[in-house]
Design a protein around this motif. Structure first.
Motif, short mmCIF file in Angstrom:
data_model
loop_
_atom_site.label_atom_id
_atom_site.label_comp_id
_atom_site.label_asym_id
_atom_site.label_seq_id
_atom_site.Cartn_x
_atom_site.Cartn_y
_atom_site.Cartn_z
N THR A 294 -3.00 2.04 -5.16
CA THR A 294 -3.32 1.91 -3.74
C THR A 294 -4.22 3.06 -3.30
O THR A 294 -4.14 4.16 -3.85
CB THR A 294 -2.04 1.92 -2.88
N PRO A 295 -5.06 2.82 -2.28
CA PRO A 295 -5.18 1.58 -1.53
C PRO A 295 -6.23 0.61 -2.06
O PRO A 295 -6.59 -0.34 -1.37
CB PRO A 295 -5.60 2.08 -0.15
N ASP B 176 0.80 -1.22 0.00
CA ASP B 176 0.00 0.00 0.00
C ASP B 176 0.83 1.27 0.00
O ASP B 176 0.37 2.32 -0.47
CB ASP B 176 -0.94 0.01 1.21
N ASN C 90 -4.24 -2.91 -7.44
CA ASN C 90 -2.88 -2.96 -7.97
C ASN C 90 -2.79 -4.03 -9.04
O ASN C 90 -3.60 -4.96 -9.07
CB ASN C 90 -1.86 -3.30 -6.86
#
Length: 336
Positions: free
Chosen positions: A223-224, A159, A227
Motif C-alpha cells: 500500500t498504497p 490500505d 497489493n
C-alpha cells in the motif's frame, strides 16, 4: 445481537439500524459492560427503568482508568443518543448522523494539528486541497478517533491493513494499536510512512506490536500502490460479511484482479458465482485459511488442489464446476 424486539428498542438496537455498522459497536459496548465489567443484567435493567441508561454506562466507564477504557467509550460518547429513551425517528437519526460526521471532521482536524477555530466548511476546503494519500490518512484518523474501524467497502480497509485481520478480535486490536501509534507520532510522520509503504516500520519505531504482524506486513508492503490479489479477494469476502452502507446501491462484486485470479471470470451464471462465494466465505470465515498460502497456491496454478485439502469442500457433487472455475489463467513464470 438481541432477537427480542422490545429488548432491541430498550437498549438502542432499534435506533442503531438507521446507521450501517453501529449495531455491532453497540453490541460490543454492552458486552464490555456486562461481561468484561461483570455488571449484572438486573442492574442494567434498573438503569433503563429509572431512565438513566446513559448515566449508568458513563459511571461504569469512568470507574476505570482512562488507559483501560478501550475503544468503546469514545464511540459511546458520539452515539449516546441511542440510549436516550426517545423513540426511533429517521429524521432525527439523519440529523444525528450529520452532526456526528461534522464532529468527526473537526476532531480529526484538531488532532492532526489544525486550528480549533476552523469551521467545518473551512476544514473541507483545506482537505480537498490535500494529496490523495494525505487525505486517506486524515480519513483514517477521523474513523479511529470516533472509536471505529474503516468499513470493508472502503479502500482504507486494505490500505491500512485491516484486511489482514482474520476475525473481529484482530480488527479491534489493530484499531487500538493504530490509536496507540497516532497518539505518539506526528500526522506528518504518519503520512510519510504511509506514502513510502513503511507503516509497519513506524509501529516498530514506537514499540507498538501487532499480533498478526506477518499478514499485516504483507498487506502494508504494497500500500498504497499495489497489493497481492488475494487481499482484494479477502476484502470482497469481508464486504459480504458486513452490512453494506446505504449509498452502495448494488451488490458487491470481486475486484478485477481477484475476479480473474480466483475463478470468477470463469463463471457462466449466478450459480457459479455463488459456488465460489460460498467456497471463499468458508475458507476465510470457517477455516481461517492463510491468505498467503492461498496466494502461493494460485501463483503455482494449484488452486484447485489447495482448496480440496479442506474437508468442508464438498468436491464430488461439483467436481466439473470446480475444475472449470479454479483453472489457472496464468503460468508461474508470469507471476513469479
Amino acid at each position: 445481537m438481541p432477537s427480542d424486539m422490545q429488548a432491541r428498542i430498550d437498549y438502542g438496537f432499534d435506533k442503531a439500524l438507521a446507521i450501517v455498522g453501529i449495531d455491532a459497536q453497540l453490541l460490543g459496548l454492552w458486552s464490555w459492560i456486562c461481561v468484561c465489567r461483570a455488571i449484572p443484567p438486573q442492574e442494567v435493567r434498573r438503569w433503563r427503568q429509572q431512565g438513566r441508561l446513559i448515566e449508568g454506562v458513563k459511571t461504569v466507564f469512568e470507574a476505570v482508568p482512562l488507559s483501560q477504557r478501550g475503544v468503546y467509550y469514545a464511540w459511546f460518547l458520539q452515539y449516546q443518543w441511542l440510549l436516550d429513551g426517545t423513540p426511533h425517528d429517521e429524521s432525527i437519526a439523519s440529523k444525528n448522523f450529520a452532526a456526528l460526521v461534522g464532529n468527526m471532521l473537526i476532531a480529526a482536524w484538531r488532532f492532526t494539528g489544525g486550528s480549533s477555530n476552523d469551521t467545518a466548511a473551512k476544514i473541507c476546503q483545506e482537505m480537498n486541497a490535500l494529496p490523495l494519500t494525505r487525505r486517506a490518512c486524515y480519513d483514517l484518523y477521523s474513523v479511529l478517533i470516533c472509536g471505529s474501524s474503516p468499513h470493508p467497502v472502503r479502500t482504507l480497509w486494505v490500505d491500512f491493513g485491516f484486511v489482514a485481520a482474520m476475525n473481529g478480535v484482530e480488527e479491534d486490536e489493530l484499531r487500538a494499536k493504530y490509536m496507540q501509534l497516532i497518539e505518539v507520532c506526528s500526522f506528518g510522520e504518519f503520512c510519510t510512512a504511509y506514502e513510502s509503504s513503511s507503516i509497519p516500520a513506524l509501529f516498530e519505531r514506537y514499540g507498538v506490536s501487532v499480533s498478526h504482524y506477518r499478514l499485516f506486513l504483507d498487506v502494508m508492503a504494497g500500500t498504497p500502490s499495489d497489493n497481492k490479489s488475494v487481499w482484494d479477494l479477502k476484502q470482497y469476502i469481508d464486504i459480504l460479511a458486513s452490512p453494506v452502507p446505504e449509498h452502495v446501491d448494488h451488490p458487491p462484486e470481486p475486484f478485477l484482479i481477484a475476479f480473474v485470479d480466483y475463478g470468477f471470470a470463469n463463471c457462466k451464471d449466478p450459480d457459479d458465482s455463488k459456488l465460489l462465494d460460498d467456497l471463499y466465505k468458508k475458507l476465510f470465515w470457517d477455516s481461517l485459511v492463510d491468505p498467503l498460502e492461498l496466494h502461493e497456491a494460485r501463483v503455482r496454478g494449484r488452486l484447485l488442489e489447495y482448496v480440496k485439502k479442506f474437508k468442508f469442500v464438498k468436491y464430488s457433487p461439483h467436481a466439473a464446476k470446480y475444475s472449470r472455475l479454479l483453472k489457472s489463467r496464468h503460468s508461474v513464470s508470469v507471476l513469479a
